[in-house]
Design a protein around this motif. Structure first.
Motif, mmCIF file in Angstrom:
data_model
loop_
_atom_site.group_PDB
_atom_site.id
_atom_site.type_symbol
_atom_site.label_atom_id
_atom_site.label_comp_id
_atom_site.label_asym_id
_atom_site.label_seq_id
_atom_site.Cartn_x
_atom_site.Cartn_y
_atom_site.Cartn_z
ATOM 1 N N TRP A 1 0.882 -1.179 0.000
ATOM 2 C CA TRP A 1 0.000 0.000 0.000
ATOM 3 C C TRP A 1 0.909 1.215 0.000
ATOM 4 C CZ3 TRP A 1 -3.328 1.531 4.880
ATOM 5 C CH2 TRP A 1 -4.000 2.744 4.617
ATOM 6 N N ARG A 2 0.858 1.986 -1.073
ATOM 7 C CA ARG A 2 1.743 3.139 -1.233
ATOM 8 C C ARG A 2 0.926 4.418 -1.026
ATOM 9 N NH1 ARG A 2 6.906 3.416 -3.435
ATOM 10 N NH2 ARG A 2 6.733 1.178 -3.880
ATOM 11 N N ILE A 3 1.124 5.076 0.120
ATOM 12 C CA ILE A 3 0.381 6.289 0.462
ATOM 13 C C ILE A 3 1.189 7.496 -0.008
ATOM 14 C CG2 ILE A 3 -0.807 7.543 2.289
ATOM 15 C CD1 ILE A 3 -0.632 5.048 4.018
ATOM 16 N N PRO A 4 0.640 8.339 -0.875
ATOM 17 C CA PRO A 4 1.408 9.477 -1.389
ATOM 18 C C PRO A 4 1.694 10.514 -0.303
ATOM 19 C CG PRO A 4 -0.878 9.609 -2.097
ATOM 20 C CD PRO A 4 -0.722 8.280 -1.440
ATOM 21 N N ALA A 5 2.728 11.312 -0.548
ATOM 22 C CA ALA A 5 3.165 12.305 0.436
ATOM 23 C C ALA A 5 2.050 13.260 0.835
ATOM 24 C CB ALA A 5 4.356 13.095 -0.129
ATOM 25 N N ALA A 6 1.193 13.617 -0.124
ATOM 26 C CA ALA A 6 0.138 14.600 0.149
ATOM 27 C C ALA A 6 -0.841 14.130 1.201
ATOM 28 C CB ALA A 6 -0.609 14.927 -1.142
ATOM 29 N N ARG A 7 -0.915 12.810 1.437
ATOM 30 C CA ARG A 7 -1.855 12.293 2.434
ATOM 31 C C ARG A 7 -1.176 11.915 3.747
ATOM 32 N NH1 ARG A 7 -5.440 8.780 2.921
ATOM 33 N NH2 ARG A 7 -4.540 7.004 1.826
ATOM 34 N N MET A 8 0.119 12.135 3.842
ATOM 35 C CA MET A 8 0.855 11.751 5.043
ATOM 36 C C MET A 8 1.121 12.956 5.933
ATOM 37 S SD MET A 8 1.249 8.500 5.009
ATOM 38 C CE MET A 8 2.400 8.393 6.392
ATOM 39 N N LYS A 9 1.102 12.730 7.227
ATOM 40 C CA LYS A 9 1.335 13.799 8.202
ATOM 41 C C LYS A 9 2.686 14.462 7.994
ATOM 42 C CE LYS A 9 1.508 14.639 13.192
ATOM 43 N NZ LYS A 9 1.358 14.024 14.538
ATOM 44 N N MET A 10 3.721 13.660 7.704
ATOM 45 C CA MET A 10 5.065 14.203 7.539
ATOM 46 C C MET A 10 5.354 14.606 6.090
ATOM 47 S SD MET A 10 5.710 14.063 10.634
ATOM 48 C CE MET A 10 7.257 14.927 10.446
ATOM 49 N N ASN A 11 4.330 14.535 5.229
ATOM 50 C CA ASN A 11 4.450 14.962 3.835
ATOM 51 C C ASN A 11 5.533 14.191 3.079
ATOM 52 O OD1 ASN A 11 3.289 16.567 1.853
ATOM 53 N ND2 ASN A 11 4.856 18.134 2.016
ATOM 54 N N GLU A 12 5.663 12.895 3.392
ATOM 55 C CA GLU A 12 6.581 12.008 2.677
ATOM 56 C C GLU A 12 5.840 10.725 2.311
ATOM 57 O OE1 GLU A 12 10.024 11.190 4.980
ATOM 58 O OE2 GLU A 12 10.808 13.254 4.886
ATOM 59 N N GLU A 13 6.095 10.189 1.113
ATOM 60 C CA GLU A 13 5.444 8.946 0.701
ATOM 61 C C GLU A 13 5.764 7.831 1.690
ATOM 62 O OE1 GLU A 13 5.034 6.986 -3.575
ATOM 63 O OE2 GLU A 13 6.919 6.397 -2.619
ATOM 64 N N HIS A 14 4.760 6.982 1.935
ATOM 65 C CA HIS A 14 4.932 5.883 2.893
ATOM 66 C C HIS A 14 4.436 4.584 2.268
ATOM 67 C CE1 HIS A 14 5.310 3.774 6.618
ATOM 68 N NE2 HIS A 14 4.001 3.618 6.802
ATOM 69 N N VAL A 15 5.263 3.540 2.335
ATOM 70 C CA VAL A 15 4.898 2.240 1.790
ATOM 71 C C VAL A 15 4.580 1.293 2.951
ATOM 72 C CG1 VAL A 15 5.603 0.298 0.351
ATOM 73 C CG2 VAL A 15 6.399 2.616 -0.197
ATOM 74 N N VAL A 16 3.393 0.696 2.907
ATOM 75 C CA VAL A 16 2.951 -0.216 3.956
ATOM 76 C C VAL A 16 2.950 -1.637 3.398
ATOM 77 C CG1 VAL A 16 1.083 -0.809 5.556
ATOM 78 C CG2 VAL A 16 1.462 1.596 4.888
ATOM 79 N N PRO A 17 3.800 -2.534 3.910
ATOM 80 C CA PRO A 17 3.735 -3.938 3.470
ATOM 81 C C PRO A 17 2.469 -4.590 4.019
ATOM 82 C CG PRO A 17 5.363 -3.672 5.220
ATOM 83 C CD PRO A 17 4.896 -2.295 4.869
ATOM 84 N N LEU A 18 1.807 -5.390 3.201
ATOM 85 C CA LEU A 18 0.522 -5.978 3.573
ATOM 86 C C LEU A 18 0.680 -7.466 3.889
ATOM 87 C CD1 LEU A 18 -1.614 -4.270 0.787
ATOM 88 C CD2 LEU A 18 -1.505 -3.622 3.200
ATOM 89 N N SER A 19 0.196 -7.857 5.050
ATOM 90 C CA SER A 19 0.225 -9.263 5.456
ATOM 91 C C SER A 19 -0.821 -10.054 4.674
ATOM 92 C CB SER A 19 -0.061 -9.370 6.948
ATOM 93 O OG SER A 19 -1.373 -8.885 7.225
ATOM 94 N N ARG A 20 -0.770 -11.375 4.792
ATOM 95 C CA ARG A 20 -1.768 -12.221 4.138
ATOM 96 C C ARG A 20 -3.166 -11.897 4.665
ATOM 97 N NH1 ARG A 20 2.230 -15.859 5.467
ATOM 98 N NH2 ARG A 20 1.001 -16.656 7.234
ATOM 99 N N GLN A 21 -3.265 -11.617 5.953
ATOM 100 C CA GLN A 21 -4.560 -11.307 6.549
ATOM 101 C C GLN A 21 -5.107 -9.982 6.012
ATOM 102 O OE1 GLN A 21 -1.881 -12.477 7.978
ATOM 103 N NE2 GLN A 21 -2.326 -13.794 9.746
ATOM 104 N N ALA A 22 -4.231 -9.002 5.832
ATOM 105 C CA ALA A 22 -4.674 -7.722 5.286
ATOM 106 C C ALA A 22 -5.146 -7.894 3.846
ATOM 107 C CB ALA A 22 -3.535 -6.700 5.359
ATOM 108 N N LEU A 23 -4.438 -8.694 3.074
ATOM 109 C CA LEU A 23 -4.833 -8.931 1.684
ATOM 110 C C LEU A 23 -6.196 -9.636 1.612
ATOM 111 C CD1 LEU A 23 -1.389 -10.057 0.231
ATOM 112 C CD2 LEU A 23 -2.595 -7.921 -0.276
ATOM 113 N N GLU A 24 -6.448 -10.548 2.529
ATOM 114 C CA GLU A 24 -7.730 -11.247 2.547
ATOM 115 C C GLU A 24 -8.866 -10.267 2.868
ATOM 116 O OE1 GLU A 24 -10.713 -13.844 2.191
ATOM 117 O OE2 GLU A 24 -8.620 -14.176 1.601
ATOM 118 N N LEU A 25 -8.630 -9.340 3.785
ATOM 119 C CA LEU A 25 -9.640 -8.331 4.109
ATOM 120 C C LEU A 25 -9.908 -7.421 2.903
ATOM 121 C CD1 LEU A 25 -8.604 -7.304 7.732
ATOM 122 C CD2 LEU A 25 -10.725 -8.440 7.058
ATOM 123 N N LEU A 26 -8.848 -7.066 2.190
ATOM 124 C CA LEU A 26 -9.014 -6.224 0.998
ATOM 125 C C LEU A 26 -9.823 -6.959 -0.073
ATOM 126 C CD1 LEU A 26 -5.460 -4.630 0.776
ATOM 127 C CD2 LEU A 26 -7.602 -3.433 1.277
#
Length: 373
Positions: A231-256
């Motif tokens: 999950w790649r969150i762009p800088a414009a949506r982050m508090k620190m104004n830097e892009e953030h990449v979130v690795p997704l677990s198997r459980q998170a992928l199943e929920l998605l």
């Protein structure tokens, strides 16, 4: 004559040992008599040691600001200059306070005529709604607008200064996080949540990803790469104004995958019911926590605290945990050298975290959780 064929009246002068040209005006729009008058005025400025070109720019700037003298006009200039460096969420928050709390009361007033008692009344009305934090931010916004007004000669002093310390923050534990002995019961109750399925999925994803509630609630589907489990969150949506990449677990992928069947037709993961353009407010998550009976022990933002505490206790490296939380490096020198994403370690950590939550939910007594040596 200019390269395009135009003709201009010019005055050549020397100031500070340097020769310069002052463009008086274009011929024939400026008549000879007017050109001579303007030349004489410029000559007088040069005798006083003033560059006539600079003086003209100063006068133009002054006239520009004199036309924009209301608080709302100055606030618009301030917001336009500053908001580009802010996150989308913060910029929207400031804009809302200006439009709903400040401009309706003082926006039309000439800023030079606004006095401290007027601002005090604006802030009191906000505070009376049991919103002291919003009142404090409103005071800071007004103070910043006045700073710009002072710099541009539209106000003489900052009328907000006497009001500092007048608003007391409500003592509220906004970020209560669950202890490890609270987690099993909370997770089981969440599994049996009787409200909207999308709300339950949102709370589960919040626990699994350790992102901020606003980052989750406002997430569009385009930010997710299921094949890469990222999950790649762009800088414009982050508090620190830097892009953030979130690795997704198997459980998170199943929920998605489950969520895709419910809201995959929309732009966002959690669209507000009845519209595709608005997203679930974070208050929905707080209401769900209340419904689960945990409002006195847990707030949605506190999921990050639970994650941080348990991962630190499990022995994961602090740098890896802090990067997963998208926290800024407080040591600026260290930060300039420490740009690592720690992605392999973070993927391992997030999968182990998801497995740990599963084990707590079903009541498993023993589960390996910690940094593999």
């Amino acid at each position: 004559m200019t390269p395009s064929g135009g003709k201009h009246w010019r005055y050549r002068f020397r100031l500070g040992g340097k020769e310069s040209l002052f463009v008086i005006g274009e011929y024939p729009q400026v008549k000879a008599a007017d050109a001579r008058r303007r030349r004489d005025d410029a000559r007088q400025l040069v005798k006083q040691g003033i560059n006539p070109t600079h003086q003209r720019k100063l006068e133009e700037t002054t006239r520009k600001y004199e036309r924009a003298t209301t608080f709302e006009a100055v606030a618009a200039e301030w917001y336009g200059a500053k908001s580009g460096a802010w996150s989308v969420g913060y910029a929207g928050h400031v804009d809302t306070i200006l439009k709903k709390d400040i401009n309706p009361r003082i926006g039309a007033l000439p800023i030079k005529d606004i006095k401290t008692p007027i601002i005090h009344e604006v802030l009191r009305k906000i505070e009376a709604r049991q919103a002291p934090t919003r009142a404090i931010l409103a005071r800071q916004i007004i103070g910043s607008v006045f700073k710009l007004a002072i710099i541009t000669h539209r106000a003489e002093y900052n009328v907000v200064d006497p009001l500092k310390g007048e608003i007391a923050r409500r003592v509220v534990e906004h970020r209560k996080h669950l202890r490890d002995d609270d987690l099993p019961d909370f997770l089981r109750k969440l599994e049996d949540y009787s409200g909207h399925q999308t709300t339950a999925i949102a709370l589960k994803l919040l626990m699994l990803t350790a992102v901020r509630p606003g980052e989750l609630c406002g997430a569009p589907w385009r930010e997710f790469n299921i094949d890469r489990a990222e999950w790649r969150i762009p800088a414009a949506r982050m508090k620190m104004n830097e892009e953030h990449v979130v690795p997704l677990s198997r459980q998170a992928l199943e929920l998605l995958k489950q969520l895709r069947d419910l809201t995959g037709h929309a732009e966002y993961l959690f669209p507000t019911q009845g519209t595709k353009s608005q997203t679930m407010p974070t208050a929905t998550l707080r209401n769900a926590v209340t419904k689960l009976g945990y409002s006195d022990r847990f707030s949605p933002h506190g999921a990050r605290g639970t994650f941080s505490t348990m991962c630190n206790e499990a022995g994961f490296r602090p740098d890896v945990i802090e990067r997963q939380l998208a926290h800024a490096e407080r040591n600026s020198v260290r930060a300039s050298y420490n740009q690592a994403e720690y992605m392999p370690e973070r993927r391992q950590m997030m999968q182990q975290w998801a497995d740990k939550l599963d084990s707590l939910k079903v009541g498993a007594q023993v589960i390996p959780f910690g940094k593999v040596a």
